[in-house]
Design a protein around this motif. Sequence first.
Motif: not given
Length: 80
Positions: A18-38
Amino acid sequence: GLEAIESHLSELPFQFESVDLFILPHTLEFVRKPSKLLKEIYHILIPGGKLILFGFNPLSLVGMSMLLKPRSYQLWREKL
């Protein structure tokens, strides 16, 4: 118009494809499981949707300066 949606990163409130653009500004550095978020973002992006990532380059001047500072001052030390 533009709308802001606030949520926890592990529970993104969007429908499948449902989303055509997703912006992650300096986010992956702060999550415990970046692969889950991606993976979550992949499921909510439409086919051909775009993901824009911003991150810290550990080899940049800012990244190198973190080697000289105490751990308490490091920008990316906390995990959400």
